[in-house]
Design a protein around this motif. Sequence first.
Motif, PDB file in Angstrom:
ATOM      1  N   SER A  10       0.825  -1.205   0.000  1.00  0.00           N
ATOM      2  CA  SER A  10       0.000   0.000   0.000  1.00  0.00           C
ATOM      3  C   SER A  10       0.861   1.257   0.000  1.00  0.00           C
ATOM      4  O   SER A  10       0.576   2.220  -0.732  1.00  0.00           O
ATOM      5  CB  SER A  10      -0.915  -0.010   1.226  1.00  0.00           C
ATOM      6  OG  SER A  10      -1.650   1.172   1.301  1.00  0.00           O
ATOM      7  N   THR A  11       1.911   1.250   0.791  1.00  0.00           N
ATOM      8  CA  THR A  11       2.815   2.405   0.852  1.00  0.00           C
ATOM      9  C   THR A  11       3.525   2.617  -0.476  1.00  0.00           C
ATOM     10  O   THR A  11       3.616   3.745  -0.973  1.00  0.00           O
ATOM     11  CB  THR A  11       3.844   2.221   1.982  1.00  0.00           C
ATOM     12  OG1 THR A  11       3.145   2.070   3.218  1.00  0.00           O
ATOM     13  CG2 THR A  11       4.791   3.400   2.060  1.00  0.00           C
ATOM     14  N   SER A  14       1.129   4.077  -2.935  1.00  0.00           N
ATOM     15  CA  SER A  14       0.902   5.501  -2.657  1.00  0.00           C
ATOM     16  C   SER A  14       2.063   6.355  -3.142  1.00  0.00           C
ATOM     17  O   SER A  14       1.858   7.418  -3.738  1.00  0.00           O
ATOM     18  CB  SER A  14       0.705   5.720  -1.156  1.00  0.00           C
ATOM     19  OG  SER A  14      -0.464   5.091  -0.714  1.00  0.00           O
TER      20      SER A  14
END
Length: 78
Positions: A10-11, A14
């Motif tokens: 997820s990081t 992003s």
Amino acid sequence: MREWIAATVSTVTSVEMLEAEIIKLEDGIRLEAENNKVVSRRLVTASGVGPITAAARAALSPDSSSFDGGCDFLPGQA
């Protein structure tokens, strides 16, 4: 462990999305600096000054007609 992997993915996703957005914004600034602002186009020709710095400088500088000469632009430099 799976939560850590999911958080990492997820990081990374992003960061990749932010990088893509930054590239779009930089391209827009470059186009503005190179095509629409005479001051920015002149500043870009200076060594070490890119389109982003030139656009920022042009946006933050007052109108040159308010100065008698170049020395008036920087206080204390006359």
